[in-house]
Design a protein around this motif. Structure first.
Motif, mmCIF file in Angstrom:
data_model
loop_
_atom_site.group_PDB
_atom_site.id
_atom_site.type_symbol
_atom_site.label_atom_id
_atom_site.label_comp_id
_atom_site.label_asym_id
_atom_site.label_seq_id
_atom_site.Cartn_x
_atom_site.Cartn_y
_atom_site.Cartn_z
ATOM 1 N N UNK A 16 54.005 79.411 -33.061
ATOM 2 C CA UNK A 16 55.131 80.351 -33.081
ATOM 3 C C UNK A 16 54.910 81.602 -32.243
ATOM 4 N N UNK A 17 53.737 81.765 -31.659
ATOM 5 C CA UNK A 17 53.477 82.878 -30.749
ATOM 6 C C UNK A 17 53.345 84.241 -31.410
ATOM 7 N N UNK A 18 52.923 84.266 -32.676
ATOM 8 C CA UNK A 18 52.793 85.561 -33.357
ATOM 9 C C UNK A 18 51.369 86.105 -33.352
ATOM 10 N N UNK A 42 56.091 85.922 -37.038
ATOM 11 C CA UNK A 42 56.158 86.854 -38.159
ATOM 12 C C UNK A 42 55.374 88.118 -37.831
ATOM 13 N N UNK A 43 55.876 89.283 -38.213
ATOM 14 C CA UNK A 43 57.123 89.523 -38.926
ATOM 15 C C UNK A 43 58.331 89.235 -38.030
ATOM 16 N N UNK A 65 61.155 90.425 -37.283
ATOM 17 C CA UNK A 65 61.816 91.435 -36.467
ATOM 18 C C UNK A 65 60.852 92.253 -35.612
ATOM 19 N N UNK A 66 59.631 91.790 -35.464
ATOM 20 C CA UNK A 66 58.655 92.491 -34.626
ATOM 21 C C UNK A 66 59.008 92.302 -33.151
ATOM 22 N N UNK A 67 58.650 93.277 -32.335
ATOM 23 C CA UNK A 67 58.903 93.172 -30.893
ATOM 24 C C UNK A 67 58.341 91.877 -30.317
ATOM 25 N N UNK A 68 57.157 91.458 -30.765
ATOM 26 C CA UNK A 68 56.519 90.253 -30.236
ATOM 27 C C UNK A 68 57.307 88.988 -30.561
ATOM 28 N N UNK A 69 58.198 89.051 -31.550
ATOM 29 C CA UNK A 69 58.970 87.876 -31.970
ATOM 30 C C UNK A 69 60.376 87.857 -31.382
ATOM 31 N N UNK A 70 60.762 88.925 -30.725
ATOM 32 C CA UNK A 70 62.122 89.034 -30.196
ATOM 33 C C UNK A 70 62.437 87.875 -29.251
ATOM 34 N N UNK A 71 63.540 87.193 -29.533
ATOM 35 C CA UNK A 71 64.011 86.101 -28.689
ATOM 36 C C UNK A 71 63.336 84.768 -28.918
ATOM 37 N N UNK A 72 62.364 84.695 -29.804
ATOM 38 C CA UNK A 72 61.642 83.440 -30.031
ATOM 39 C C UNK A 72 62.295 82.555 -31.086
ATOM 40 N N UNK A 73 63.175 83.142 -31.887
ATOM 41 C CA UNK A 73 63.734 82.363 -33.001
ATOM 42 C C UNK A 73 65.156 82.818 -33.316
ATOM 43 N N UNK A 74 65.992 82.762 -32.303
ATOM 44 C CA UNK A 74 67.379 83.154 -32.502
ATOM 45 C C UNK A 74 68.089 82.247 -33.506
ATOM 46 N N UNK A 75 67.533 81.104 -33.789
ATOM 47 C CA UNK A 75 68.092 80.170 -34.765
ATOM 48 C C UNK A 75 67.853 80.634 -36.199
ATOM 49 N N UNK A 76 66.935 81.571 -36.394
ATOM 50 C CA UNK A 76 66.584 82.033 -37.737
ATOM 51 C C UNK A 76 67.587 83.086 -38.193
ATOM 52 N N UNK A 77 68.280 82.863 -39.315
ATOM 53 C CA UNK A 77 69.348 83.779 -39.717
ATOM 54 C C UNK A 77 68.898 85.202 -40.006
#
Length: 173
Positions: free
Chosen positions: A65-67, A101-102, A104-116
């Protein structure tokens, strides 16, 4: 259902938390849907499928997941020694290896737009940018407070609507 979701083929597969709901588990390890297997796999599901649905040292050491945490670290097998039928090294502080995870962290931006529950429009501001954002907001509010208030409520309504639409799409899939 568990065999279709491969919960028993990975360490702590029955304990993977749902980051969108407190005290809930993500019962389908490989799917983007937290409760049903779908045609839409999360990043860990894709990696597990590409590894013939087998927990190996290579899959364990990967960060699907690239976190910044390996799949093994997220699932309680940091040394990558777990085998089916044996208890994992750790059964607490488990995180989802297919959801950055988390969320809404900057590192996660755009990686999981499918997640509500993932922040969709822009990444959360960093500490350095918070002062600038607050200053700009006060200038906008002081020059035209009624327009700023309308814009704020409109933005909240749009973000909430988009979140609900994505949530329902995920449940249906």
């Amino acid at each position: 259902m568990a065999s279709n979701c491969y919960q028993t083929e990975v360490p702590n597969g029955l304990l993977i938390p749902n980051p969108c709901l407190s005290n809930a588990t993500w019962t389908c390890t490989i799917s983007r849907n937290p409760v049903n297997v779908t045609n839409s796999s999360n990043p860990f599901g894709i990696a597990l499928r590409n590894n013939n649905y087998t927990w190996t040292e290579s899959l364990c050491r990967n960060d699907s997941d690239g976190d910044g945490l390996t799949n093994g670290e997220e699932l309680g097998d940091p040394d990558c020694i777990w085998m089916i039928g044996n208890p994992p090294n750790r059964t607490t502080n488990i995180t989802h290896p297919g959801i950055c995870d988390p969320v809404n962290a900057d590192q996660c931006y755009g990686k999981q737009d499918w997640l509500p529950c993932a922040f969709k429009s822009t990444p959360m501001p960093t500490q350095a940018s918070k002062a600038t954002t607050a200053t700009n907001a006060s200038v906008t509010t002081s020059t035209n407070s009624a327009a700023g208030l309308t814009t704020s409520f409109s933005s909240i309504w749009i973000i909430t609507s988009l979140w609900l639409i994505n949530w329902f799409k995920m449940i249906v899939n």
